[in-house]
Write an enzyme that holds these catalytic residues in place. Sequence first.
Site, mmCIF file in Angstrom:
data_model
loop_
_atom_site.group_PDB
_atom_site.id
_atom_site.type_symbol
_atom_site.label_atom_id
_atom_site.label_comp_id
_atom_site.label_asym_id
_atom_site.label_seq_id
_atom_site.Cartn_x
_atom_site.Cartn_y
_atom_site.Cartn_z
ATOM 1 N N ILE A 1 0.816 -1.213 0.000
ATOM 2 C CA ILE A 1 0.000 0.000 0.000
ATOM 3 C C ILE A 1 0.846 1.258 0.000
ATOM 4 C CG2 ILE A 1 -1.945 -1.096 1.148
ATOM 5 C CD1 ILE A 1 -0.937 0.062 3.767
ATOM 6 N N ALA B 1 5.166 3.158 -0.015
ATOM 7 C CA ALA B 1 6.614 3.074 0.104
ATOM 8 C C ALA B 1 7.123 4.405 0.600
ATOM 9 C CB ALA B 1 7.260 2.729 -1.234
ATOM 10 N N PHE C 1 12.493 4.599 3.999
ATOM 11 C CA PHE C 1 13.229 3.479 4.556
ATOM 12 C C PHE C 1 12.749 2.129 4.056
ATOM 13 C CE2 PHE C 1 14.086 6.185 8.545
ATOM 14 C CZ PHE C 1 15.076 6.854 7.856
ATOM 15 N N GLY C 2 11.624 2.052 3.417
ATOM 16 C CA GLY C 2 11.159 0.744 3.015
ATOM 17 C C GLY C 2 9.767 0.796 2.443
ATOM 18 N N VAL D 1 5.458 -0.642 2.713
ATOM 19 C CA VAL D 1 4.389 -0.930 3.660
ATOM 20 C C VAL D 1 3.424 -1.892 2.989
ATOM 21 C CG1 VAL D 1 2.567 0.034 5.100
ATOM 22 C CG2 VAL D 1 4.640 1.347 4.705
ATOM 23 N N LYS E 1 5.794 -2.598 8.172
ATOM 24 C CA LYS E 1 6.742 -1.784 7.431
ATOM 25 C C LYS E 1 8.008 -2.613 7.237
ATOM 26 C CE LYS E 1 7.373 2.502 8.651
ATOM 27 N NZ LYS E 1 7.869 3.690 9.389
ATOM 28 N N ASP F 1 7.493 15.601 13.879
ATOM 29 C CA ASP F 1 7.127 15.618 12.453
ATOM 30 C C ASP F 1 5.607 15.541 12.328
ATOM 31 O OD1 ASP F 1 7.467 15.808 9.758
ATOM 32 O OD2 ASP F 1 7.943 13.696 9.453
#
Length: 1598
Positions: free
Chosen positions: A112, A114, A117-118, A120, A135, A240
């Site tokens: 679903i 990106a 870091f990677g 999802v 993740k 954040d």
Amino acid sequence: MEQFGGPSGFMPPASYTAPLGKYPTKQPSAAYPSDGGRHATKENPRPAEGQASRQSSSVPSAMASKPIQDPEGHSAQPTSSYCRAQTPRSTPLPVALDEEARLSQYEVIRQIGAGRFGEVFIIRHKATKALLCWKLVFYKGLREKEKKQLVSEVNVMRELRHANIVRYHDRIVCRSRQCLYIVMEYCDAGDLAKQIEAAHKHHGGIDQDRIVLVVVQLIHALAYCHEGVGQERRRVLHRDLKPCNIFLASHPEYPDDSSRCIAKLGDFGLSRHLNMHSMAHSCVGTPYYWSPELLEDGQKTYNVKSDMWALGCVIYEMCTGKTPFAQAQTMPQLKERVRCGPVLPVPGFSDSLNALMASLLQPNPNNRPSALQCLGYTIFRGCSYTPPPLYRSSSAPSWTPRNASPARGSPSSAVSTVSTVTTSPGSSSRTSFSAPSSHDAAASSPASASASSRYQHQRSSSYSSDSAGPSGASAPSQKAPGPGRPPETPSRESFDLASKARPGFFAEAPPPHAFAEASPPESHASEFLPPANGAANEARNERTQRDRTRRAASATAAAAVSAFERQQREGRSMSPDPSAPLASIEEEEEGEGDDAGCGSLGSGSGVTRRMPGASLNREDRREAPGLRHADTHKRDDRDGAIWTGRREEAPFSRPGSELARDFGAASQNKVDTSRFSGASSGKPRPGNPQNEDRASFASDTSARQTVYLSGLSRRCSEPPAAFHSAVSPWDPAPPRLSSAASSSSSSRAVSPSSLRRASSREMKYPTDDRPAVAAGSSGVALARAERGPEPGAPWGNEETEGLHVHGRPSAAPASSFSSERTSRPGHPDEARESEHCFQGRGRFAEAEASPATEGKDPRDSGFEERSGRRDEGRTDGGEAQSFGYWPNGRSDEARDRLGAPSVSPFSSKRITRRSSTAAGLSTYASPSDPAPSARAPAEWRRGAAGSSTVSAAGACGRFLPSPRSWQGNEKSFPSSSDHPSAYPALPHPAAPAYPEPGAQASNQFPRRRQSAFPSVKRLDYEEEHASSACLPTLLSPRFPHHPVSRPAGGVSPRSSQRQALAPTLAGMTFERRLSAGPLSSAPFSAPQERTTRLVGHRHALAADAERAEAPFSHAFRPGHHDRTPVGARRVPPRAETPGVSLDPGFRTGGPLDRGPVGSGGLEGQSFDFAHPTHASSEKKEAETEWSNPTAPVFYSPRSPRNDLPPGDGARSPYSAHLRPGVSEACSSFSVPPTERYEDDKNSHHAGSGGAFSPPTFGSPTPGPVPVGNERTFGRNPSPAATCASFSAKTGLRTPAPNGLAGDSGAFRSTNSLQRTPMSRRVSAPFGAGSAEGATAFGSRYASSGSFSKKFPQGSSSGVHEGGGAFGRRQEGDVSRVDAHGSVSPRSFSFLQRSDAPLSRGQPEGSHFQKHGETRASPDFARKGDSTQTHASGGRDFSQSGPFETQDFTFGEQPTRETRHMAPSPRGIERGGPQGSFVGHDTSFSVYAPRAGHAEGVESGCSAFEAPSESLSRRDGEADRENTVPNANGQMPVSGMPASKQTYGDDCDLYDNSAWTAQKHAPENFHAAVAPYPSSLLTGFAEGQQKAASRSSCLGGDR
């Protein structure tokens, strides 16, 4: 990964279309779950029967895997029709699985998103079929800093356990692939960024109610993080915070409703643990959400306040669809825009929400509120959301999964039952859910499950809190069949904490959503997996969560106190804001028994009356059919020695609001509890939401002498020492008994939202100045609580409420009590303000002390309740409704049912009417008063305004209620009829037009004016106080003396010295009036009313005089335009004495039979002219008034604030009134007065010392018919001193729904309103010869223009029961204060009745037109003046249409006055066409001169003002002119093009399409008028930024 949704970003499913629907204004009682989930679908099936989950992993479940928490007594999860994915919960296997085995427990569905870091993915737990997501992060190529950041995210998320934070479940390190799997909760509704974008793109934005719901959840999450998590209690900074990191999960009970999503804070990749006092030293996150301290080059340290700044940016983005600083393209631009701050307020949202954004976006982080402090803001007080605990305890009731078939052991009927307690139709309801036990499951039925689990949802304009009744007892919850346990009640400790954290709930009722703990059923324990830290840590975390919730709740009040103390250290003022729009009119009618009628303590009675609700705003009109109410009685006859208590619930049944209060009184050492509470509806404002006061009625020897105060009070009040004695609040205290020590208490309160301070002080005296019969038998208790807005804040809806309870209990001599509750709901949309005041007063009389109680119950008592409503536009008066009641031993129920009359056991002693004028100037007297004369006594010129008259009336046989107590379709009241009747009925059509001689008048409507107590042996005492709208003045009942205005000697409003100046105390005036005429049976044939009136004068210096008025009636004759008014009569005086004049009275009235078709409107006009008795050294004032009964409302013609022309920011709906008169203040009557009356023509009469040229009354018919009913009057008491002044006022007030809406509220743009030229001048000369520094203030102005607009009439109408008759009644009062000791009438009433049995939709209308001629008034000219021309122009007043709407067309020619005056602080100057003019003159005293705002006209207008002096005193001595220029350095001018004039006999309106005007208000506008009261100018300051980019004028096009 902020560009994607999901916990780390993901795209919403393809099936998701409509993002943001409108939020419901009332949230469901079911709380938000700790985890969310979806329905079981084909893609997400349920485990089969008997299927055992794999006990091979310590991975917790998905978002939806845990059931919702079960509150004590209010189950948070109605499981009636919802079956959620079961959370695996069991003990882990003793043998740990390897990474491959752990990964094999999950099934990957799809990717679903990106991020940096990677990737999802959505995954499904194979054993439980629960949807989760993980993740996938490949850490092989990450730098060391990125690895630390990744570890930080995992470490932070594993410690966070909150319902509004994305839940962390597990992490799996796969060393073979060098990747990390972070298993977490799946939020299926997307992220907030995409919701904001879709809502503003397709739906026009997000509704405020939904914004509030999302924000309150985020604040709960931030408060949880900022207060410390984990065993080390470390704070967590998100760092954040932005919309794409805020995720939305479906509500477990309503998975298909996108408007009920749960907001969750996620993506803690940049989060960081922060010690209690440490700072973080890195700039991370998105720059558009950085706080100012992060953007500064040399300062990169920050704390939790940076997250609060980002939250403010998120709120702003939800409101506007863009970030506050989206225009910045570079970092320097961003710094500059952040330094300047965002553009606030955001239009279309409430003041409370804008205040929250403004406080969060403060550049100084010390000024930003914390998350806990934000929870105390007004915007959240009605929000029913409370975060639940995450885990259940084993002691809670068991739960059964939803939709499991009976064959599987999970009957679908095993549901929680919804119990709804509804106070009144349309009011807020409380919904509680009781969870059935496992034994109840089999006994429930699917049908009952479906019906009972229905969500109780209502919509209104804002949130409102649910509360129990005043007694604190809620209705019993419905329970499912079977031996199930009843819902549990939350503990007192938990509620006390909750009430501190979320003010707005009553101290005797549980909060709407008090969450307790619950556990899943043991039979399904094998299907659940424990959290990663095991069962022991889970229980510990659960206790920690509860402790944190208690600490957070307690910290809310502590935060407010801390802010208050910090504000006190900074030295901020404790006094009320002088510029706050506190202008109000308060009318108080007090009925007090005679001293001789006091007796032993008796029983009381309560009559519940309807609280008149304020007008609905636009949203309410669209969503609610109207106001409804519910009244309840509760009698409590405890024993014979204790007064009967009552309970009243008078809710505003507008959706989402209610008011309730308890009243009671007791004998000594008993407790009287008075409580009221309110849930705001509409646009709330800062202020404490509820008050509770407990006053103990104790003996003198008792130690309980405490006054309980609560709430935010913007008034500093010092009540009188003895409540029932006429003692000034500022006079010394009366003598007290030596055994009773006085006590005082003071309280100061602070609004957690505004951090503004206020204080109030109450003085309490245990006994009054009358000696007690026996020691310990008398006592007094005083309790006062006020809830008001913060100083300087604009009025909101239903915000200000106050309660004043005073009691004097006694066992033998006398006991009395009184209570007063005032609420001021404001209507910003309509620029109006209303005031509701309820008063209760009673005295318990002895049977042998009062002849009226012979043979009656010795416990008879009296109670009178009054409710009033005031519109801000009618600043000198208001409407009122009252209901008085004195039982005669019969039961309340029987009397209410029969409406039988009753005799008062004691006499009504006095009526007190207090009025605060709303002129916006700091005055000694009303703006309607002339300036003090130099020959006037010093006490008059001192400014101790207020005058008194005493009148007595002969004994009446019965108590008559006030006419204001009547409204159509209301409860019955005691009438003067001998026959009880439930409702006043209309006569039969065959009834005779006139009653037969000697016929008994029955079923009549009370038609009395002014007096509210025509009871037995009436002795009326009237006193009027004038007050400034802004500053504390001498005569304000609400404020202590101002140090500047307080004169020497302590003159008080109730001073005996002032009363001695009233010559009428030497005599009496009595009046008896009977309205006995039946109503007409047909619209055009029968007479309307019949009145017999007997008026008498008894004066010590003159002979008695009486005059009687013949019966008066009128009927409609449609189609005849040449009819003259009928029913005129003139009664000469009976006797005259040299030196004292008893002037004749004249009254004429009749129908105005006009209109081409005979609309049938009930019309009439009345001219009243009567002089009071007078003696030497007495000021006399004679006034003639004309009122059009078809005008629904009124306004005082003597106040310049009210005489606004159409379109000039009119604050009242509409009205028409003309009242010319003569005012005199002379030392002697050496020469007989000169008076002349002439009819049917225009004329000018001058006595030997003065000339008067009043406006003339127009002909009732247009065309060449001679002008009728004209009255011109001239009077010169003394040729040696010209001491007479003249004032005349005409005007028509029309609302401007789209125009500039009032001079104390925000100005609004004009949409379709025609331009209205207007010329007005206000002169403020310095008062050299005035006493106490008061200066004269002259005003001359006139208006012209046209206005045509349809708007509601605003009258109360209804259909009487038992018939189709449709009637309407309107009434108003105006009080006028006199600073010269005048004994002339100071008030008049206006009454409109249309009681004919017309069918619905029957139109009615009227038309009035007056003509006049130009004539010069050279005697008014003064040194430096050129000629002044006064003339009357044409005026059209018409109305037609159905009952609900009225059309008005108004035209009047302007005034040209060649006087040079200072700018007007009341309105925008206009130019007008040349031609005939009419002028108006008034003068009044003020504290100091005041400069107005800058005004001007466009090119094409010629200035014609010439410098001159302005005279405001009539003793021949000219004051110096105040020629202070306006803020722009300009003097206002007005002119008109010569070509813009069109006259005709039909009074055609001129062409004004080319007219406009400019409002020149500089940015330093407030600074220019800072020394002066500025409540009238607040609207200009608020609308300055909006008006900067457009041409804005009163009545002008936008």
